[in-house]
Motif scaffolding. Structure first.
Motif, PDB file in Angstrom:
ATOM      1  N   PRO A   1       0.851  -1.307   0.004  1.00 22.32           N
ATOM      2  CA  PRO A   1      -0.001  -0.117  -0.015  1.00 22.32           C
ATOM      3  C   PRO A   1       0.701   1.239  -0.127  1.00 22.32           C
ATOM      4  CG  PRO A   1       0.035  -0.913   2.268  1.00 22.32           C
ATOM      5  CD  PRO A   1       0.844  -1.674   1.419  1.00 22.32           C
TER       6      PRO A   1
ATOM      7  N   HIS B   1       2.732   6.684  -4.728  1.00 25.00           N
ATOM      8  CA  HIS B   1       2.202   5.433  -4.310  1.00 25.00           C
ATOM      9  C   HIS B   1       2.726   4.163  -5.061  1.00 25.00           C
ATOM     10  CE1 HIS B   1      -1.962   7.286  -3.421  1.00 25.00           C
ATOM     11  NE2 HIS B   1      -1.019   7.704  -2.573  1.00 25.00           N
TER      12      HIS B   1
ATOM     13  N   SER C   1       5.086  -2.167  -6.506  1.00 24.71           N
ATOM     14  CA  SER C   1       3.894  -1.744  -6.301  1.00 24.71           C
ATOM     15  C   SER C   1       3.044  -1.167  -7.084  1.00 24.71           C
ATOM     16  CB  SER C   1       3.785  -0.884  -5.042  1.00 24.71           C
ATOM     17  OG  SER C   1       4.233   0.692  -5.500  1.00 24.71           O
ATOM     18  N   ARG C   2       1.733  -1.191  -7.300  1.00 25.12           N
ATOM     19  CA  ARG C   2       1.057  -0.622  -8.154  1.00 25.12           C
ATOM     20  C   ARG C   2       1.509  -0.570  -9.705  1.00 25.12           C
ATOM     21  NH1 ARG C   2      -1.879   4.791  -6.578  1.00 25.12           N
ATOM     22  NH2 ARG C   2      -3.161   4.151  -8.353  1.00 25.12           N
TER      23      ARG C   2
END
Length: 306
Positions: free
Chosen positions: A65, A210, A277-278
Motif C-alpha cells: 500500500p 504510491h 507496487s501498483r
C-alpha cells in the motif's frame, strides 16, 4: 535574512578507515569500497546495497500500500553536517513514516545526497544499468529504538526512502537552500542550520508516491548493516545541471579533497527479490497477495515489506 552559524563537530569516528573510490590513492591508508569488508565484515554480506534494479525481473506485489508521511508538511529547522565522507541533514523526531507494509512505525533521523562530479551521474541505485545524476536518501529507524545502533539489530529496523534525480532545464527551486547550507560547511566536522525547511517541498506530489520498488538490503556506507527495508520511488526529482555542478563543489572530504563521486558501486542481488507496487498492468494471484500479509516471523526476503 536569518543569520548563519557554523559549529565544529567531532570528526566521524571511522572516517580514517574507509573512503570512496574518488578519494583513494596508493599513498592513502583508507580502504576503498572493494576492501570495506576487511574492516567491516557486513560489507561482504549477501544483502548489500545499492543494487541495479532490473525492471523485467521485478515481482509485482499488489499488497504493497501507499506509505503514510507524518510531519513532512511542517516547516522545521534542520542542521547540515559535514561528516567527512558525506553531508547529512539532521531531522527532528516529529518527521515520521508508516504504512507501505512496513512492520511498524518509524521516525526520521536524517537525509543525505549521493552525487557525482561536474554534473555527471552519481546515484547509488541504478535502473536497468542506468545511473542517475543524484540520489536522495531519507533514513528512518523503527520505534521504539532510540538510535541507529539499536535499530541495526532488527532485520527491518531501518526504513530508507530513495528518490532518484533526473536533469532538467530549470532549477529545482527548493534545493537551493540546501546547496547554500553546504557552502557553509566545506570542511569535515562543521555544521550549519537551514531554517524554515519543509521536506515535502523537495519530494514528488503525494499522488506520485504510491508507486515504488521494495527490497531488503543494507546501509550503503560502513558498517553496511543489513537491516534496511528499501523503498525506491519510481517518480524522479528534477535538478538542473547548474545545481548538480554546485552540489559537487561545496564540500571537502576528511582528506581535504573535493567531495565528489560519493556513491558505492552496485552490489550483487544474491537471490533477493525486488518487488513493485501498483504496476501498470497487475494480474492478482494468490502468491502476490499473500506476500504482503506474511507475519514478521517469516523471512524478510519473502515478505511484501521485505
Amino acid at each position: 535574512m536569518a543569520e548563519h552559524w557554523v559549529e565544529q563537530l567531532p570528526p566521524a569516528h571511522c572516517s580514517l578507515l574507509w573512503c570512496y573510490d574518488s578519494q583513494y590513492s596508493c599513498d592513502d591508508r583508507c580502504r576503498d569500497p572493494r576492501h570495506w569488508k576487511i574492516q567491516f565484515p557486513n560489507c561482504g554480506g549477501l544483502r548489500q546495497s545499492p543494487i541495479n534494479i532490473v525492471t523485467r525481473n521485478v515481482h509485482v506485489n499488489t499488497a504493497l500500500p501507499p506509505l503514510v508521511f507524518i510531519g513532512h508538511d511542517d516547516k522545521i529547522n534542520i542542521t547540515a553536517e559535514n561528516l567527512g565522507h558525506s553531508v547529512h541533514f539532521a531531522l527532528p523526531q516529529s518527521v515520521r513514516l508508516s504504512g507501505g507494509a512496513l512492520p511498524g512505525n518509524y521516525r526520521a533521523l536524517q537525509f543525505h545526497l549521493h552525487w557525482g562530479v561536474d554534473g555527471r551521474p552519481g546515484s547509488e541505485h541504478t535502473i536497468d544499468g542506468e545511473r542517475f545524476p543524484m540520489e536522495l536518501h531519507i533514513v528512518h529507524i523503527k520505534e521504539p529504538y532510540g538510535s541507529l545502533a539499536e535499530a541495526e539489530h532488527d532485520m527491518a529496523g531501518i526504513a530508507l526512502l530513495s528518490f532518484l534525480f533526473e536533469e532538467s532545464t530549470d532549477d529545482h527551486p527548493n534545493l537551493n537552500s540546501l546547496i547554500a547550507a553546504m557552502g557553509h560547511i566545506q570542511n569535515n566536522g562543521s555544521a550549519a542550520p537551514v531554517h524554515n525547511f519543509r521536506l515535502r517541498d523537495i519530494l514528488p506530489p503525494s499522488k506520485d508516491l504510491h508507486s515504488y520498488y521494495r527490497y531488503v538490503g543494507s546501509m550503503t556506507t560502513p558498517g553496511c548493516e543489513q537491516a534496511v527495508a528499501w523503498t525506491v520511488f519510481h517518480k524522479t526529482l528534477p535538478i538542473s545541471n547548474r545545481q548538480l555542478v554546485a552540489v559537487a563543489q561545496q564540500c571537502r572530504f576528511w582528506t581535504g579533497q573535493p567531495m565528489t563521486n560519493i556513491f558505492r558501486p552496485t552490489q550483487p542481488l544474491d537471490g533477493r527479490v525486488v518487488y513493485r507496487s501498483r504496476a501498470r498492468a497487475v494480474v492478482p494471484n494468490l502468491i502476490t497477495l499473500c506476500l504482503g500479509v506474511l507475519s514478521l516471523s517469516g523471512t524478510l526476503d519473502d515478505a511484501g515489506f521485505v
